[in-house]
Structure formats: C-alpha cells, structure tokens
Motif scaffolding. Structure first.
Motif, PDB file in Angstrom:
ATOM      1  N   ARG A 123      16.954  85.910 -19.902  1.00 38.76           N
ATOM      2  CA  ARG A 123      15.390  85.605 -20.282  1.00 38.76           C
ATOM      3  C   ARG A 123      14.623  86.685 -19.511  1.00 38.76           C
ATOM      4  O   ARG A 123      13.455  87.082 -19.965  1.00 38.76           O
ATOM      5  CB  ARG A 123      15.269  84.350 -20.151  1.00 38.76           C
ATOM      6  N   CYS A 124      15.007  87.071 -18.342  1.00 36.00           N
ATOM      7  CA  CYS A 124      14.242  87.998 -17.777  1.00 36.00           C
ATOM      8  C   CYS A 124      14.498  89.377 -18.274  1.00 36.00           C
ATOM      9  O   CYS A 124      15.373  89.779 -18.914  1.00 36.00           O
ATOM     10  CB  CYS A 124      14.723  87.790 -16.212  1.00 36.00           C
ATOM     11  N   THR A 125      13.741  90.327 -17.684  1.00 34.93           N
ATOM     12  CA  THR A 125      13.894  91.716 -18.184  1.00 34.93           C
ATOM     13  C   THR A 125      15.000  92.289 -17.604  1.00 34.93           C
ATOM     14  O   THR A 125      15.295  92.065 -16.494  1.00 34.93           O
ATOM     15  CB  THR A 125      12.495  92.608 -17.519  1.00 34.93           C
ATOM     16  N   THR A 126      15.481  92.962 -18.535  1.00 39.16           N
ATOM     17  CA  THR A 126      17.000  93.792 -18.087  1.00 39.16           C
ATOM     18  C   THR A 126      16.769  95.105 -18.361  1.00 39.16           C
ATOM     19  O   THR A 126      15.912  95.649 -19.336  1.00 39.16           O
ATOM     20  CB  THR A 126      18.198  93.201 -18.717  1.00 39.16           C
ATOM     21  N   MET A 127      17.475  95.852 -17.370  1.00 39.07           N
ATOM     22  CA  MET A 127      17.484  97.483 -17.668  1.00 39.07           C
ATOM     23  C   MET A 127      18.945  97.767 -17.473  1.00 39.07           C
ATOM     24  O   MET A 127      19.507  97.405 -16.394  1.00 39.07           O
ATOM     25  CB  MET A 127      16.753  98.241 -16.576  1.00 39.07           C
ATOM     26  N   HIS A 128      19.476  98.526 -18.565  1.00 36.58           N
ATOM     27  CA  HIS A 128      20.920  98.765 -18.646  1.00 36.58           C
ATOM     28  C   HIS A 128      20.905 100.186 -18.397  1.00 36.58           C
ATOM     29  O   HIS A 128      20.375 101.134 -19.300  1.00 36.58           O
ATOM     30  CB  HIS A 128      21.477  98.178 -20.061  1.00 36.58           C
ATOM     31  N   LEU A 129      21.753 100.751 -17.522  1.00 36.04           N
ATOM     32  CA  LEU A 129      21.960 102.070 -17.109  1.00 36.04           C
ATOM     33  C   LEU A 129      23.315 102.613 -17.797  1.00 36.04           C
ATOM     34  O   LEU A 129      24.272 102.093 -17.615  1.00 36.04           O
ATOM     35  CB  LEU A 129      21.846 102.353 -15.532  1.00 36.04           C
ATOM     36  N   GLU A 130      23.360 103.925 -18.451  1.00 35.97           N
ATOM     37  CA  GLU A 130      24.528 104.307 -19.040  1.00 35.97           C
ATOM     38  C   GLU A 130      25.283 105.185 -18.080  1.00 35.97           C
ATOM     39  O   GLU A 130      24.728 106.338 -17.792  1.00 35.97           O
ATOM     40  CB  GLU A 130      24.217 104.883 -20.360  1.00 35.97           C
ATOM     41  N   ALA A 131      26.545 104.925 -17.652  1.00 31.22           N
ATOM     42  CA  ALA A 131      27.076 105.634 -16.732  1.00 31.22           C
ATOM     43  C   ALA A 131      27.326 107.039 -17.230  1.00 31.22           C
ATOM     44  O   ALA A 131      27.573 108.108 -16.267  1.00 31.22           O
ATOM     45  CB  ALA A 131      28.483 105.166 -16.358  1.00 31.22           C
ATOM     46  N   HIS A 132      27.527 107.366 -18.552  1.00 30.91           N
ATOM     47  CA  HIS A 132      27.635 108.807 -19.017  1.00 30.91           C
ATOM     48  C   HIS A 132      26.662 109.642 -18.522  1.00 30.91           C
ATOM     49  O   HIS A 132      27.001 110.810 -18.164  1.00 30.91           O
ATOM     50  CB  HIS A 132      27.929 108.817 -20.499  1.00 30.91           C
ATOM     51  N   ARG A 133      25.600 109.225 -17.977  1.00 31.46           N
ATOM     52  CA  ARG A 133      24.623 110.204 -17.567  1.00 31.46           C
ATOM     53  C   ARG A 133      24.802 110.747 -16.198  1.00 31.46           C
ATOM     54  O   ARG A 133      24.483 111.699 -15.910  1.00 31.46           O
ATOM     55  CB  ARG A 133      23.108 109.543 -17.759  1.00 31.46           C
ATOM     56  N   ALA A 134      25.645 109.803 -15.426  1.00 34.31           N
ATOM     57  CA  ALA A 134      26.162 110.375 -14.177  1.00 34.31           C
ATOM     58  C   ALA A 134      27.261 111.340 -14.279  1.00 34.31           C
ATOM     59  O   ALA A 134      27.726 112.075 -13.288  1.00 34.31           O
ATOM     60  CB  ALA A 134      26.571 109.200 -13.302  1.00 34.31           C
ATOM     61  N   PHE A 135      27.979 111.495 -15.405  1.00 31.49           N
ATOM     62  CA  PHE A 135      29.321 112.421 -15.730  1.00 31.49           C
ATOM     63  C   PHE A 135      28.902 113.718 -16.438  1.00 31.49           C
ATOM     64  O   PHE A 135      29.685 114.347 -16.512  1.00 31.49           O
ATOM     65  CB  PHE A 135      30.000 111.598 -16.718  1.00 31.49           C
ATOM     66  N   ASP A 136      27.675 113.950 -16.848  1.00 28.15           N
ATOM     67  CA  ASP A 136      27.305 114.926 -17.768  1.00 28.15           C
ATOM     68  C   ASP A 136      27.693 116.225 -16.912  1.00 28.15           C
ATOM     69  O   ASP A 136      28.062 117.390 -17.353  1.00 28.15           O
ATOM     70  CB  ASP A 136      25.962 114.990 -18.251  1.00 28.15           C
ATOM     71  N   ALA A 137      27.050 116.402 -15.736  1.00 29.90           N
ATOM     72  CA  ALA A 137      27.556 117.751 -15.185  1.00 29.90           C
ATOM     73  C   ALA A 137      28.812 117.984 -14.869  1.00 29.90           C
ATOM     74  O   ALA A 137      29.170 119.157 -14.772  1.00 29.90           O
ATOM     75  CB  ALA A 137      26.471 117.448 -13.645  1.00 29.90           C
ATOM     76  N   ILE A 138      29.501 116.981 -14.591  1.00 26.55           N
ATOM     77  CA  ILE A 138      30.888 117.218 -14.214  1.00 26.55           C
ATOM     78  C   ILE A 138      31.771 117.588 -15.357  1.00 26.55           C
ATOM     79  O   ILE A 138      32.512 118.601 -15.248  1.00 26.55           O
ATOM     80  CB  ILE A 138      31.567 115.803 -13.778  1.00 26.55           C
ATOM     81  N   VAL A 139      31.165 117.035 -16.578  1.00 28.59           N
ATOM     82  CA  VAL A 139      32.072 117.564 -17.893  1.00 28.59           C
ATOM     83  C   VAL A 139      31.883 119.028 -17.978  1.00 28.59           C
ATOM     84  O   VAL A 139      32.581 119.866 -18.353  1.00 28.59           O
ATOM     85  CB  VAL A 139      31.237 116.759 -19.051  1.00 28.59           C
ATOM     86  N   ALA A 140      30.445 119.452 -17.766  1.00 27.70           N
ATOM     87  CA  ALA A 140      30.146 121.107 -17.778  1.00 27.70           C
ATOM     88  C   ALA A 140      31.231 121.683 -17.263  1.00 27.70           C
ATOM     89  O   ALA A 140      31.395 122.833 -17.540  1.00 27.70           O
ATOM     90  CB  ALA A 140      28.849 121.304 -17.790  1.00 27.70           C
ATOM     91  N   GLU A 141      31.279 121.556 -15.789  1.00 26.21           N
ATOM     92  CA  GLU A 141      31.978 122.054 -14.776  1.00 26.21           C
ATOM     93  C   GLU A 141      33.480 121.952 -15.356  1.00 26.21           C
ATOM     94  O   GLU A 141      34.223 123.069 -15.170  1.00 26.21           O
ATOM     95  CB  GLU A 141      31.988 121.167 -13.526  1.00 26.21           C
ATOM     96  N   LEU A 142      34.056 120.819 -15.811  1.00 24.24           N
ATOM     97  CA  LEU A 142      35.653 120.897 -15.993  1.00 24.24           C
ATOM     98  C   LEU A 142      35.975 121.323 -17.453  1.00 24.24           C
ATOM     99  O   LEU A 142      37.036 121.899 -17.310  1.00 24.24           O
ATOM    100  CB  LEU A 142      35.787 119.215 -16.109  1.00 24.24           C
ATOM    101  N   ALA A 143      35.081 121.346 -18.192  1.00 20.85           N
ATOM    102  CA  ALA A 143      35.557 121.727 -19.565  1.00 20.85           C
ATOM    103  C   ALA A 143      35.614 123.322 -19.810  1.00 20.85           C
ATOM    104  O   ALA A 143      36.235 123.869 -20.594  1.00 20.85           O
ATOM    105  CB  ALA A 143      34.498 121.009 -20.537  1.00 20.85           C
ATOM    106  N   GLY A 144      34.333 123.820 -19.470  1.00 20.31           N
ATOM    107  CA  GLY A 144      34.257 125.160 -19.789  1.00 20.31           C
ATOM    108  C   GLY A 144      33.885 125.464 -21.028  1.00 20.31           C
ATOM    109  O   GLY A 144      33.189 125.004 -21.644  1.00 20.31           O
TER     110      GLY A 144
END
Length: 320
Positions: A142-163
């Motif tokens: 019932r209280c306010t909730t904020m849900h943070l998506e973990a993929h936002r923490a992974f984006d920079a790593i993907v650019a580095e890994l994937a080429g």
C-alpha cells in the motif's frame, strides 16, 4: 534534510551509495543482547527529516533473512516514533518475495505478508532492485514503491563484452520473458542495432527443476545474454545455458541482479556452457569459494548509481 542509515555490518554498498549522494551515513546504535535480542536506535534526531534506511535482506553471513527483516521493521518504527517525516526502506534484495501466489493447497503468500508488516510500522516508501514478479510486488504494497531494473546496471558491460558480434537476450524460463524483452528493447535503442530474443522452457515442482531443453528463438552463432532476477543454486542457469549452446549459441553470459549462490552453485556455474557471470552488489558473493573457475568468471557491478538516482528524485520531489 536527508538522513541516510545503513543497518548492514558490511558497509560496502552503503558507502558507495552515500558517496554517490554526497550524504554521510547517519550514526545508529545496534546493541546485541546475550539472548539474541537487538536494540537499534538512531544517534541523531530524525524529527521532521526524510530518512532512508539501507538493508539488503539476504540471509547471512551473520543474520537470517527474518532476523534482518525484524531489525529493519523495528528501526523504521523507531524513526517514525521519534518524528521522522518520512521513512524509506532501501532494500537491494527483498526477502520472501519469490512466494507471490498460491500454487498448492494452503500455500502462504509471503510477499503479501511482508508488505503488511512494512505498512504496519509506517513505512512511507520502499525501493528495491529487480523484484521476482514486478506486478505482484507492486500490487502487494500500500505504501509507495520504486522498482529498479537491474539491466540498467548491465548496459555498459554488454557494450564492452559484445563488440560487433550478433546478440540475443534470453530468459531461462517463461516467467522471466517480460524482464528479458524489456532489456532487449533497451539494448536495441542503446546499441542502435537488432538484438535477438529467446526463451528456454523450464518447469519446477517441489523445488526440483526439469527442462526439455526447448529453446524458442534463434540463437545460432550469437552471444546470448541470459538474464534472470537471481541465481540461487545455479542449476536453472546451467540448464538454460546448455540448452542455448545445443541450439547453436556461440557464447552464453549469465546475468542476474542477485547472486545468492547457495549450495552447489559453484559447481553448477563452473560448467563450460557459461562463459561469464555478471551480478550486482545487492548480495555480496560470500558463499562462493575465494578461488576457482567460478570466481574467474564472476564480475560484480554496482547498483549504487541506480539507487542514488532513485533517492535523489524521491528526495527532490518530497522537498518541493
């Protein structure tokens, strides 16, 4: 004024968050009695302030999830008792969130019960990282909730890994399809190129996972980003990775918000089907051996920037 408390003895995450916010951690007393009871109290006056309490509710290495939950609830109640204008629980890992519906006769719905406890002590807001089921999480409180998506923490790593290699995002089970699809859409916008999608079949009963190694989606020759909310025993990730490899994936990188790494996780995740394991710092990887094949694959990225951004926005809105 913002007050930032951390109840976790390991202050690594809290200090990173405090540094991002430019706010010092507020002092508190945690007195442990010989019979196992605790007394927690702030050592600054919370009256009229916007208070944030950091505590990741994973089990160990010192306290169980229910011990931590009790400590957090009592500290929130204490802050409200002494006049805090608003109290936000900052919970990188929310315990008891996986049981969000009844699947067998007389099943509990622990997520709803935990939500009722937070409401009962006067929690104004709850911020969590990657809940197991976002819709169930948002509906339980019932209280306010904020849900943070973990993929936002992974984006920079993907650019580095994937080429420039062909990429696909995969879910290890049908329940995580929406999570994986949202990341695929986000990556296509940030990388400015197509990203594939796949799903691996998985069934669970009485705690046992079974799979027919069915892969829906094209992964041949691709680097597959296998995304889940958490890694517990590692068996689901291993099964999914093996299925994706059999379907022709060139590489499988396992991503999860929360690395619990319980039981035989080191053995399961050491399998050659998984090339790398990326998790956030919502749960320290204390259960993994300090050396070995899993540690060499493991990379921990901080979720503190995501929480800092959420807290700054929340505090700015409250201060207006």
């Amino acid at each position: 004024m913002m007050l930032l408390f951390s109840l976790d003895p390991d202050l690594t995450f809290a200090q990173a968050l405090a540094a991002r916010l430019g706010v010092p951690l507020a002092p508190h007393e945690d007195r442990r009695f010989e019979d196992g009871e605790h007394k927690l109290r702030p050592l600054v006056d919370p009256r009229g302030n916007d208070a944030y309490v950091i505590y990741s509710l994973h089990g160990g290495p010192e306290d169980s999830p229910h011990d931590k939950l009790c400590h957090l609830l009592m500290f929130i109640a204490t802050l409200r008792e002494h006049g805090a204008a608003r109290v936000t629980a900052v919970v990188p890992y929310l315990a008891y969130a996986r049981k969000d519906r009844q699947t067998k006769p007389f099943d509990p719905v622990t997520l709803r019960y935990v939500a009722q406890l937070f409401d009962a002590v006067g929690t104004s807001q709850l911020i969590v990282l990657e809940a197991h089921n976002v819709a169930a999480f948002q509906n339980a409180f019932r209280c306010t909730t904020m849900h943070l998506e973990a993929h936002r923490a992974f984006d920079a790593i993907v650019a580095e890994l994937a080429g420039e290699r062909a990429l696909a995002v995969a879910s290890p089970d049908p329940g995580g399809v929406k999570r994986a699809q949202l990341w695929r859409e986000s990556l296509e916008k940030s990388l400015l190129r197509p990203v594939g999608f796949a799903m691996v079949d998985k069934r669970r009963s009485a705690g046992l996972v079974s799979s027919e190694n069915l892969v829906a989606g094209e992964v041949g020759g691709m680097t597959v980003l296998l995304l889940d909310d958490l890694i517990a025993s590692g068996d689901a990730m291993k099964r999914a990775a093996l299925a994706l490899r059999q379907a022709g994936a060139r590489d499988v990188v396992a991503f999860a918000a929360h690395g619990l790494f319980i039981g035989p996780a080191a053995e399961a995740l050491g399998d050659d089907s998984i090339s790398k394991i990326i998790v956030t710092d919502s749960v320290p990887p204390f259960r993994l051996p300090p050396a070995g094949p899993v540690r060499s694959k493991l990379r921990v990225t901080s979720a503190a920037p995501l929480f800092a951004q959420a807290i700054q926005a929340s505090h700015a809105a409250w201060s207006r």
